[in-house]
Design an enzyme around this catalytic site. Sequence first.
Site, PDB file in Angstrom:
ATOM      1  N   GLY A  12     -10.931  22.004  47.944  1.00 27.34           N
ATOM      2  CA  GLY A  12      -9.753  22.865  47.804  1.00 27.34           C
ATOM      3  C   GLY A  12     -10.000  24.188  47.113  1.00 27.34           C
ATOM      4  O   GLY A  12      -9.080  24.768  46.531  1.00 27.34           O
ATOM      5  N   ASN A  14     -10.616  27.066  48.495  1.00 29.23           N
ATOM      6  CA  ASN A  14      -9.869  28.137  49.167  1.00 29.23           C
ATOM      7  C   ASN A  14      -8.384  28.072  48.808  1.00 29.23           C
ATOM      8  O   ASN A  14      -7.735  29.113  48.630  1.00 29.23           O
ATOM      9  CB  ASN A  14     -10.073  28.066  50.682  1.00 29.23           C
ATOM     10  CG  ASN A  14     -11.374  28.724  51.103  1.00 29.23           C
ATOM     11  OD1 ASN A  14     -11.490  29.945  51.061  1.00 29.23           O
ATOM     12  ND2 ASN A  14     -12.366  27.919  51.453  1.00 29.23           N
ATOM     13  N   MET A  91      -9.999  18.673  57.394  1.00 30.43           N
ATOM     14  CA  MET A  91     -11.022  18.169  58.312  1.00 30.43           C
ATOM     15  C   MET A  91     -10.421  17.294  59.417  1.00 30.43           C
ATOM     16  O   MET A  91     -10.914  16.204  59.723  1.00 30.43           O
ATOM     17  CB  MET A  91     -12.096  17.385  57.529  1.00 30.43           C
ATOM     18  CG  MET A  91     -12.776  18.210  56.447  1.00 30.43           C
ATOM     19  SD  MET A  91     -13.477  19.750  57.077  1.00 30.43           S
ATOM     20  CE  MET A  91     -14.942  19.088  57.863  1.00 30.43           C
ATOM     21  N   ILE A  93      -8.438  17.871  63.398  1.00 27.18           N
ATOM     22  CA  ILE A  93      -7.972  18.821  64.404  1.00 27.18           C
ATOM     23  C   ILE A  93      -6.452  18.766  64.417  1.00 27.18           C
ATOM     24  O   ILE A  93      -5.874  17.680  64.436  1.00 27.18           O
ATOM     25  CB  ILE A  93      -8.565  18.451  65.780  1.00 27.18           C
ATOM     26  CG1 ILE A  93     -10.080  18.673  65.749  1.00 27.18           C
ATOM     27  CG2 ILE A  93      -7.899  19.238  66.893  1.00 27.18           C
ATOM     28  CD1 ILE A  93     -10.816  18.100  66.930  1.00 27.18           C
ATOM     29  N   ASN A 108      -6.599  29.584  59.524  1.00 29.94           N
ATOM     30  CA  ASN A 108      -7.733  28.729  59.164  1.00 29.94           C
ATOM     31  C   ASN A 108      -8.860  29.617  58.671  1.00 29.94           C
ATOM     32  O   ASN A 108      -8.952  30.781  59.042  1.00 29.94           O
ATOM     33  CB  ASN A 108      -8.198  27.933  60.389  1.00 29.94           C
ATOM     34  CG  ASN A 108      -9.350  26.995  60.061  1.00 29.94           C
ATOM     35  OD1 ASN A 108      -9.355  26.341  59.013  1.00 29.94           O
ATOM     36  ND2 ASN A 108     -10.343  26.937  60.941  1.00 29.94           N
ATOM     37  N   HIS A 110     -13.072  29.657  58.495  1.00 32.35           N
ATOM     38  CA  HIS A 110     -14.261  28.981  59.035  1.00 32.35           C
ATOM     39  C   HIS A 110     -15.510  29.691  58.512  1.00 32.35           C
ATOM     40  O   HIS A 110     -15.563  30.921  58.514  1.00 32.35           O
ATOM     41  CB  HIS A 110     -14.220  29.020  60.565  1.00 32.35           C
ATOM     42  CG  HIS A 110     -15.371  28.304  61.180  1.00 32.35           C
ATOM     43  ND1 HIS A 110     -15.434  26.920  61.242  1.00 32.35           N
ATOM     44  CD2 HIS A 110     -16.536  28.751  61.712  1.00 32.35           C
ATOM     45  CE1 HIS A 110     -16.576  26.563  61.793  1.00 32.35           C
ATOM     46  NE2 HIS A 110     -17.261  27.655  62.091  1.00 32.35           N
TER      47      HIS A 110
HETATM   48  C1  GRF Z   1     -14.905  25.929  53.560  1.00 28.36           C
HETATM   49  O1  GRF Z   1     -16.271  26.222  53.748  1.00 28.36           O
HETATM   50  C2  GRF Z   1     -14.121  26.380  54.744  1.00 28.36           C
HETATM   51  O2  GRF Z   1     -14.641  27.512  55.359  1.00 28.36           O
HETATM   52  C3  GRF Z   1     -14.222  25.206  55.673  1.00 28.36           C
HETATM   53  O3  GRF Z   1     -14.181  24.074  54.846  1.00 28.36           O
HETATM   54  C4  GRF Z   1     -14.639  24.432  53.541  1.00 28.36           C
HETATM   55  C5  GRF Z   1     -13.535  24.067  52.594  1.00 28.36           C
HETATM   56  O4  GRF Z   1     -13.893  24.285  51.245  1.00 28.36           O
HETATM   57  N1  GRF Z   1     -13.160  25.227  56.646  1.00 28.36           N
HETATM   58  P1  GRF Z   1     -12.778  24.193  50.125  1.00 28.36           P
HETATM   59  O5  GRF Z   1     -12.149  22.791  50.229  1.00 28.36           O
HETATM   60  O6  GRF Z   1     -11.773  25.266  50.370  1.00 28.36           O
HETATM   61  O7  GRF Z   1     -13.498  24.362  48.834  1.00 28.36           O
END
Ligand code: GRF
Length: 202
Positions: A12, A14, A91, A93, A108, A110
């Site tokens: 988490g 992000n 994680m 879809i 999203n 990526h």
């Molecule tokens: C990140 O690398 C993001 O780009 C990908 O999953 C990871 C999530 O990391 N979709 P976090 O849970 O936000 O630390």
Amino acid sequence: MKKLGILLSGRGSNFRAIFDAIQSGFIKNAKIEVVISNKADAQGLKFAKDNKLNAIFLNPKDFFSRSEYDRKLVEILKNYSVDLVCLAGFMRIVGEEVVNAFENKILNIHPSLLPSFPGLNAQRQALEYGVKITGCTVHFVDTKVDHGPIVLQAAVEVKEDDTVETLSNRILSYEHKIYPYAVKLFVEGKLRVLGRKVQILH
Ligand code: GRF
């Protein structure tokens, strides 16, 4: 005030970057209304609870099918009157039910420069391919994985001695910059989707 719904499965970081950007006033007129995880032990879910946010564990095992799960997701997000859904390391879809219910309202992040290296382990894919530059992408979510219209990207150098870990960490520091910025642009009404292209209004 725009209401955000965050979907996550793990660390988490992000989500925290978006949370911090709201706290600091970088993103104005937004609040995180609900955080939903498909994993009970997701660190991000714990952070949400610790910070008194609405935090929901939605267990896939309680549902017969993906579409049943997705309908529940939509129900929760609608009940909280969410304006923008942010996938932050979710994680799973997200299927048509969700995408259609929140058309051009799901972002999203990526960890590659899409359309290169979609799917899992994007950083490993980039290292194994031997690219010299990779990065990260914030995009709107459509029904294909890691495919929708691109909002922002950041380029990141691949160094000779990079491991998956060092490269992932370098990319992550850029994720934490561009994701909050994309959310800010959305909240300010500055993103216009024209087919595959996202116009940023000034
Ligand atoms: C990140 O690398 C993001 O780009 C990908 O999953 C990871 C999530 O990391 N979709 P976090 O849970 O936000 O630390």
